[in-house]
Scaffold this active site. Sequence first.
Site, mmCIF file in Angstrom:
data_model
loop_
_atom_site.group_PDB
_atom_site.id
_atom_site.type_symbol
_atom_site.label_atom_id
_atom_site.label_comp_id
_atom_site.label_asym_id
_atom_site.label_seq_id
_atom_site.Cartn_x
_atom_site.Cartn_y
_atom_site.Cartn_z
ATOM 1 N N HIS A 90 0.844 -1.193 0.000
ATOM 2 C CA HIS A 90 0.000 0.000 0.000
ATOM 3 C C HIS A 90 0.882 1.247 0.000
ATOM 4 O O HIS A 90 1.514 1.579 1.010
ATOM 5 C CB HIS A 90 -0.893 0.012 1.245
ATOM 6 N N SER A 105 3.172 2.058 3.302
ATOM 7 C CA SER A 105 2.312 2.008 4.487
ATOM 8 C C SER A 105 2.637 0.774 5.327
ATOM 9 O O SER A 105 1.859 0.397 6.207
ATOM 10 C CB SER A 105 0.835 1.987 4.067
ATOM 11 N N TYR A 106 3.748 0.120 5.031
ATOM 12 C CA TYR A 106 4.262 -1.015 5.801
ATOM 13 C C TYR A 106 3.370 -2.239 5.668
ATOM 14 O O TYR A 106 3.219 -3.004 6.614
ATOM 15 C CB TYR A 106 4.444 -0.649 7.287
ATOM 16 N N HIS A 107 2.819 -2.466 4.467
ATOM 17 C CA HIS A 107 1.876 -3.565 4.261
ATOM 18 C C HIS A 107 2.292 -4.493 3.124
ATOM 19 O O HIS A 107 1.470 -4.852 2.287
ATOM 20 C CB HIS A 107 0.480 -3.000 3.962
ATOM 21 N N PRO A 108 3.535 -4.955 3.039
ATOM 22 C CA PRO A 108 3.921 -5.823 1.920
ATOM 23 C C PRO A 108 3.315 -7.223 2.054
ATOM 24 O O PRO A 108 3.277 -7.804 3.146
ATOM 25 C CB PRO A 108 5.447 -5.877 2.029
#
Length: 549
Positions: A299, A469-472
């Site tokens: 994200h 957004s740190y959502h991989p």
Amino acid sequence: MNEPTSRPVAVVDYVVVGNGSAGSVVARRLSADERNQVLVLEAGPKDKDRRIRVPVTWLRLFRSKFDWDCLTEPQPELNGRRIYWPHGKTLGGSSLLNAMMSVRGFAADYDEWARHAGHEWAFSRVVEYFTRIDKLAGAREPDEGSVGPLCISQQRSPCRSTAAWLAAARQSGYVIERPNLPEPQGFSQVVVTQRRGGRWSVADAYLRPALRRKNLTRLTEATVTQVILEGGRAVGVEFQKNGRRQFVRARREVVLCAGAVNSPQLLMLSGIGDREQLRSHGIRVVHHSPQVGENLQDHLGTVLGFHVQGDTLFAAGKPMQIANYLIRRRGTLSPPAGEAYGFVRSRPDLTLPDLEVFFGPCPLFDELIAEPPGHAFTFGPILLKPHSRGRIALRSADPAAKPIIDPRYLSDSDGIDRAAMMEGLRVCAKIADAPPLKDLLGSMVRPLGATEISEETLESALSDEARTSYHPVGTCRMGTDPASVVTPRLEVRGVQGLRVADASVMPTIIRGHPHAPSMVIGAKAADLIADANCSGHCGTAEQMTHPLA
């Protein structure tokens, strides 16, 4: 070489690699059967730092010993910038570094998983896990959990400006609704993974209570370097601790729960991946699986920033605020950085929203690693369903070398991602101009040099301020097709006794935050393992399959 370098230091039934959002759940659930010997290996240290417990100080953990501290490759569509990519390296993994926002995504996201991996991953099945995992304060709807280990609370001390931002969203034509509806259509105040005003990580909820069991062992500062394979079967892992390389044998299974960056890296280091890439690094090919490390989705988010007079979290470290938190667990140390969010469509023809808009009453600038400039509000769009795809690749055969991370943000050939983000910024500009918020906003502080909201300013915000957004997710995707990395049962194709259970198995990214679904993946993995290994004592496996075990 894929052979142990020494005799095993231990022989157990299950080795769980990583104890983040999924791994902690897997470890607790597997150890519920007292006949299972379970070992959890965590590369990071114990979670003893006081900053972990105090909600607003999570930003201070970036680039600390609790963070893998990675950078992406230069991103051409973001002015060639290398984007800082943190992810958790401690008990609880990234649930210790995240913003504590509980946003589970849309029912349609999980139904999309089902189209790739079978009906067992549909929302009608997944929601049962949510209701058993969550303990939501004030839960009253059938899809809300009230008895689970994961405490989810209303914010104790939201800033007054958060209500103003939500009111501005309402005046801009959006509805205000409770969070985590199966099909959200509006804006909500964040509910948080907190207990009594303090962070409540997955280690608190799942791992720490389970460590009282004699059959569960946890090793910290133990970095796994490869999975050991014999005759096409995973028989253990090699790891480094205290400068020594050691080997532990698994009688039944190895479960990788190392996340969307480290799980594909470990598979490749172990000889499972694209044969050409492995050979280029001198790694013996055990199983040719070209999709390992591919399908990376994240994200992308960006921000607009405005100077304000006060009512922010900037002054959270003042003595009165520290005392208020220590005595009452309230005040500016108790909120997350993001206090509200909403879902919007970038185009009217879309069936479901493709953007999340978030609000933080604090200066969330400079990838959150620079000293904040003063009181400020931050809000901006997050691209929920990117068309761009990236990859994780090996930099070398050295396990200590950080992998190549290339999310390829905004790289889709049709420019859909860029157009969506620009529309999201226009939505933010509209909210900024609404009366409940407009009078609170001072001069612009981000993007740098901006004096007014214009198309040029919005373009600059996207190119110069956008970040992860740190959502991989997605780098070991599950599927029914033979090219998928893992099966719908999370078994690594081409290898026996090896599963992956973390955000990397998600075939597509959700319209939410991955902490909650990663816990579901961990619980589901434990059920699948119990089902595969219950011969002879299925009564105990029944206990193990209960998500609260």
